[in-house]
Design a protein around this motif. Sequence first.
Motif, PDB file in Angstrom:
ATOM      1  N   GLY A  52       4.092  -4.788  -0.210  1.00 51.72           N
ATOM      2  CA  GLY A  52       3.033  -3.851  -0.579  1.00 51.72           C
ATOM      3  C   GLY A  52       3.410  -3.067  -1.824  1.00 51.72           C
ATOM      4  O   GLY A  52       4.575  -2.747  -2.034  1.00 51.72           O
ATOM      5  N   THR A  53       2.423  -2.799  -2.657  1.00 49.68           N
ATOM      6  CA  THR A  53       2.662  -2.002  -3.847  1.00 49.68           C
ATOM      7  C   THR A  53       1.349  -1.437  -4.362  1.00 49.68           C
ATOM      8  O   THR A  53       0.285  -2.004  -4.105  1.00 49.68           O
ATOM      9  N   THR A  54       1.426  -0.336  -5.054  1.00 56.98           N
ATOM     10  CA  THR A  54       0.231   0.269  -5.646  1.00 56.98           C
ATOM     11  C   THR A  54       0.328   0.333  -7.166  1.00 56.98           C
ATOM     12  O   THR A  54      -0.592   0.809  -7.810  1.00 56.98           O
ATOM     13  N   LYS A  55       1.429  -0.152  -7.718  1.00 58.70           N
ATOM     14  CA  LYS A  55       1.636  -0.091  -9.164  1.00 58.70           C
ATOM     15  C   LYS A  55       1.916  -1.477  -9.717  1.00 58.70           C
ATOM     16  O   LYS A  55       2.677  -2.238  -9.134  1.00 58.70           O
ATOM     17  N   ILE A  56       1.314  -1.777 -10.862  1.00 59.30           N
ATOM     18  CA  ILE A  56       1.460  -3.103 -11.456  1.00 59.30           C
ATOM     19  C   ILE A  56       2.921  -3.400 -11.809  1.00 59.30           C
ATOM     20  O   ILE A  56       3.375  -4.529 -11.629  1.00 59.30           O
TER      21      ILE A  56
END
Length: 113
Positions: A52-56
Amino acid sequence: MFLPRFQPENLEHNKLIFELVNEMATRKECTHSQLALAWVHHQGSHVCLIPGTTKIENFEQNFRALSVKLTSEEMAKLESLASVDAVKGDRYGGTSATWRESETPDLSSWKGE
């Protein structure tokens, strides 16, 4: 929150494991997170990475883990470092359900297609 792995009686031992993983990551020219993702990726075709990640920029770092190649010796070393017996202290303080309470059948009993 009480986290047994980070209590003084366990922390120094577990810190040594973390340092060994970091040393391998340095030799492989990747981050320790990329090494962990590569280890999961090398488990076989029955495993799918879903970091999971929210930043490119974090996505790009995670994606680079696919190019980390591990030898059977490196896989065995990582297996030994991550084993239940190697890490000291429970992951949680006994307040959360974990894999120990699950009814998941052992992987050896699964039938591959």
